[in-house]
Design a protein around this motif. Structure first.
Motif, PDB file in Angstrom:
ATOM      1  N   LYS A  57      92.401  28.755   2.884  1.00  0.00           N
ATOM      2  CA  LYS A  57      93.426  28.476   1.940  1.00  0.00           C
ATOM      3  C   LYS A  57      93.362  26.865   1.581  1.00  0.00           C
ATOM      4  CE  LYS A  57      96.613  31.881   3.767  1.00  0.00           C
ATOM      5  NZ  LYS A  57      98.116  32.186   4.310  1.00  0.00           N
ATOM      6  N   GLY A  58      94.081  26.350   0.376  1.00  0.00           N
ATOM      7  CA  GLY A  58      94.008  25.192   0.088  1.00  0.00           C
ATOM      8  C   GLY A  58      93.023  24.560  -1.195  1.00  0.00           C
ATOM      9  N   VAL A  59      93.537  23.531  -1.754  1.00  0.00           N
ATOM     10  CA  VAL A  59      93.118  23.093  -2.897  1.00  0.00           C
ATOM     11  C   VAL A  59      92.677  21.735  -2.385  1.00  0.00           C
ATOM     12  CG1 VAL A  59      92.979  22.283  -5.274  1.00  0.00           C
ATOM     13  CG2 VAL A  59      94.238  24.438  -4.421  1.00  0.00           C
ATOM     14  N   ARG A  60      91.429  21.280  -2.937  1.00  0.00           N
ATOM     15  CA  ARG A  60      91.138  19.740  -2.461  1.00  0.00           C
ATOM     16  C   ARG A  60      90.029  19.514  -3.762  1.00  0.00           C
ATOM     17  NH1 ARG A  60      87.701  22.328   1.158  1.00  0.00           N
ATOM     18  NH2 ARG A  60      85.542  21.589   1.529  1.00  0.00           N
ATOM     19  N   THR A  61      89.894  18.235  -4.001  1.00  0.00           N
ATOM     20  CA  THR A  61      89.139  17.408  -4.941  1.00  0.00           C
ATOM     21  C   THR A  61      87.998  16.372  -4.244  1.00  0.00           C
ATOM     22  OG1 THR A  61      90.782  17.699  -6.628  1.00  0.00           O
ATOM     23  CG2 THR A  61      89.063  16.405  -7.002  1.00  0.00           C
ATOM     24  N   LYS A  65      84.618  17.702  -8.127  1.00  0.00           N
ATOM     25  CA  LYS A  65      84.683  19.070  -8.051  1.00  0.00           C
ATOM     26  C   LYS A  65      85.993  19.695  -7.315  1.00  0.00           C
ATOM     27  CE  LYS A  65      79.686  19.924  -7.620  1.00  0.00           C
ATOM     28  NZ  LYS A  65      78.470  20.511  -7.002  1.00  0.00           N
ATOM     29  N   VAL A  66      86.728  20.613  -7.818  1.00  0.00           N
ATOM     30  CA  VAL A  66      87.672  21.273  -6.928  1.00  0.00           C
ATOM     31  C   VAL A  66      87.350  22.444  -6.271  1.00  0.00           C
ATOM     32  CG1 VAL A  66      90.080  22.175  -7.553  1.00  0.00           C
ATOM     33  CG2 VAL A  66      89.201  20.597  -9.177  1.00  0.00           C
ATOM     34  N   ARG A  67      87.547  22.457  -5.191  1.00  0.00           N
ATOM     35  CA  ARG A  67      87.180  23.114  -4.171  1.00  0.00           C
ATOM     36  C   ARG A  67      88.629  24.117  -3.625  1.00  0.00           C
ATOM     37  NH1 ARG A  67      81.991  21.401  -2.454  1.00  0.00           N
ATOM     38  NH2 ARG A  67      81.996  23.266  -0.832  1.00  0.00           N
ATOM     39  N   ILE A  68      88.520  25.312  -3.909  1.00  0.00           N
ATOM     40  CA  ILE A  68      89.719  26.153  -3.580  1.00  0.00           C
ATOM     41  C   ILE A  68      89.348  27.043  -2.607  1.00  0.00           C
ATOM     42  CG2 ILE A  68      91.474  27.728  -4.834  1.00  0.00           C
ATOM     43  CD1 ILE A  68      90.934  26.219  -7.380  1.00  0.00           C
ATOM     44  N   GLY A  69      90.014  27.469  -1.674  1.00  0.00           N
ATOM     45  CA  GLY A  69      90.022  28.417  -0.412  1.00  0.00           C
ATOM     46  C   GLY A  69      90.277  29.817  -1.504  1.00  0.00           C
ATOM     47  N   GLU A 159      85.493  30.518  -0.566  1.00  0.00           N
ATOM     48  CA  GLU A 159      85.770  29.331  -1.327  1.00  0.00           C
ATOM     49  C   GLU A 159      85.235  29.379  -2.699  1.00  0.00           C
ATOM     50  OE1 GLU A 159      85.947  24.739  -0.265  1.00  0.00           O
ATOM     51  OE2 GLU A 159      83.834  25.549  -0.191  1.00  0.00           O
ATOM     52  N   VAL A 160      86.008  28.750  -3.679  1.00  0.00           N
ATOM     53  CA  VAL A 160      85.417  28.585  -5.056  1.00  0.00           C
ATOM     54  C   VAL A 160      85.315  27.329  -5.523  1.00  0.00           C
ATOM     55  CG1 VAL A 160      85.638  29.626  -7.514  1.00  0.00           C
ATOM     56  CG2 VAL A 160      86.490  30.718  -5.483  1.00  0.00           C
ATOM     57  N   VAL A 161      84.129  26.946  -6.032  1.00  0.00           N
ATOM     58  CA  VAL A 161      83.993  25.358  -6.431  1.00  0.00           C
ATOM     59  C   VAL A 161      83.934  25.273  -7.657  1.00  0.00           C
ATOM     60  CG1 VAL A 161      82.602  23.397  -5.770  1.00  0.00           C
ATOM     61  CG2 VAL A 161      82.850  25.080  -4.090  1.00  0.00           C
ATOM     62  N   PHE A 162      84.655  24.489  -8.416  1.00  0.00           N
ATOM     63  CA  PHE A 162      84.984  24.295  -9.571  1.00  0.00           C
ATOM     64  C   PHE A 162      84.437  22.984 -10.242  1.00  0.00           C
ATOM     65  CE2 PHE A 162      87.642  27.746  -9.226  1.00  0.00           C
ATOM     66  CZ  PHE A 162      87.586  28.561 -10.228  1.00  0.00           C
ATOM     67  N   PRO A 163      83.131  22.857 -10.868  1.00  0.00           N
ATOM     68  CA  PRO A 163      83.070  21.234 -11.428  1.00  0.00           C
ATOM     69  C   PRO A 163      83.972  21.024 -12.385  1.00  0.00           C
ATOM     70  CG  PRO A 163      80.959  22.624 -11.466  1.00  0.00           C
ATOM     71  CD  PRO A 163      82.353  23.630 -10.914  1.00  0.00           C
ATOM     72  N   ILE A 164      84.303  19.884 -12.409  1.00  0.00           N
ATOM     73  CA  ILE A 164      85.693  19.355 -13.427  1.00  0.00           C
ATOM     74  C   ILE A 164      84.819  18.874 -14.735  1.00  0.00           C
ATOM     75  CG2 ILE A 164      87.405  17.723 -13.696  1.00  0.00           C
ATOM     76  CD1 ILE A 164      87.578  17.545 -10.878  1.00  0.00           C
ATOM     77  N   PRO A 165      85.294  19.547 -15.755  1.00  0.00           N
ATOM     78  CA  PRO A 165      84.488  19.277 -17.114  1.00  0.00           C
ATOM     79  C   PRO A 165      85.393  18.134 -17.691  1.00  0.00           C
ATOM     80  CG  PRO A 165      86.282  21.014 -17.339  1.00  0.00           C
ATOM     81  CD  PRO A 165      85.953  20.532 -15.758  1.00  0.00           C
ATOM     82  N   GLN A 166      84.872  17.421 -18.904  1.00  0.00           N
ATOM     83  CA  GLN A 166      85.267  16.496 -19.481  1.00  0.00           C
ATOM     84  C   GLN A 166      86.539  16.719 -20.486  1.00  0.00           C
ATOM     85  OE1 GLN A 166      81.872  15.507 -21.733  1.00  0.00           O
ATOM     86  NE2 GLN A 166      80.828  13.846 -20.315  1.00  0.00           N
ATOM     87  N   ALA A 167      86.400  17.996 -20.901  1.00  0.00           N
ATOM     88  CA  ALA A 167      87.455  18.531 -21.405  1.00  0.00           C
ATOM     89  C   ALA A 167      87.536  20.143 -21.414  1.00  0.00           C
ATOM     90  CB  ALA A 167      87.458  18.074 -22.970  1.00  0.00           C
TER      91      ALA A 167
END
Length: 262
Positions: A57-61, A65-69, A159-167
């Motif tokens: 569980k949890g969200v961290r940056t 990248k945003v890493r979400i449990g 966990e799911v790891v999301f690269p943060i886009p420019q837009a």
């Protein structure tokens, strides 16, 4: 309902061990599985509840990248990812209704891979990585058709790891009764190009609209996709819309998403 055993592990290791037993099935938020059990469309002998595993569980940056449990609630994603990845948070806050958002989990949604679910579009458009108890799977390799994924038996999304886009932006037409998207498009612009993922339209589930990606990578504006048309072949046709109608909406939603992201 019917009689079954309910197990509540507190660690991923214990959950994996429980799922290795015959007749066991994982239970996330239960937003799809519980109605399925009530209809007797599935009858596992044991449910392994993942809701008590704090490490999931949890969200961290970190590191762009945003890493979400995997066990993180939609409502938590909507709240805690808002500053780092607004488009993802906006998607989460529009899933279902308050009950669904406070019970359903991101891992459960991705594991189920409903052809009209919201998170698959975000994962595919973001080039996310799905992390399990065994390995890491790129989103491009993870989604394999309607309700089909690369997950093996007993594998858990931790966990799911999301690269943060420019837009980025997620645009959807919501089906009033189910609140699933009739058609929705997630557009994400990165330094090396644009990714466009469509959900709710295809009978094979979420997909990338590569023709639009090429056009938008050259010019990130709604006019770049003017004249482009998604192929209606394989699109969902039902009481809410024909395949041709959904194909048309793909273009409309893409333009709106680009305009909002830009």
């Amino acid at each position: 309902m019917y009689a079954f055993e309910l197990v509540r592990p507190t660690t991923v290791a214990d959950a994996v061990a429980a799922l290795a037993e015959d007749g066991a099935q994982a239970l996330g938020g239960g937003q799809t599985l519980i109605p399925t059990l009530k209809a007797r469309l599935a009858m596992p002998e044991k449910l392994v509840c993942l809701g008590g595993i704090s490490e999931m569980k949890g969200v961290r940056t970190e590191g762009g990248k945003v890493r979400i449990g995997g066990g993180t609630l939609h409502a938590t994603v909507a709240r805690e990812a808002a500053s780092a990845y607004p488009a993802l948070a906006s998607l989460a806050e529009r899933i279902g209704d308050p009950h669904v958002r406070n019970r359903g989990t991101i891992g459960g949604s991705l594991a189920n891979n409903d052809p009209s679910a919201c998170y698959p579009a975000a994962a595919l458009a973001s080039g996310a990585t799905i992390v399990t108890n065994r390995r890491e799977i790129a989103a491009d390799d993870y989604f394999q058709g309607m309700f089909a994924t690369a997950l093996d038996e007993g594998e858990i999304i931790t966990e799911v790891v999301f690269p943060i886009p420019q837009a980025a932006h997620y645009e959807k037409i919501r089906q009033p009764a189910s609140r699933f998207p009739l058609v929705a498009v997630f557009v994400a612009r990165f330094a090396d190009g644009v990714r466009v993922a469509v959900t709710g339209a295809s009978a094979n589930g979420v997909f990338r609209w590569t023709e639009a990606e090429r056009a938008l990578s050259s010019s990130f504006s709604p006019s770049a996709v003017q004249g482009l048309a998604a192929d209606p072949d394989g699109m969902i046709g039902d009481m809410h819309g024909t395949p041709e109608y959904r194909a048309h909406l793909v273009g409309v939603m893409t333009k709106r998403a680009v305009a909002a992201a830009g």
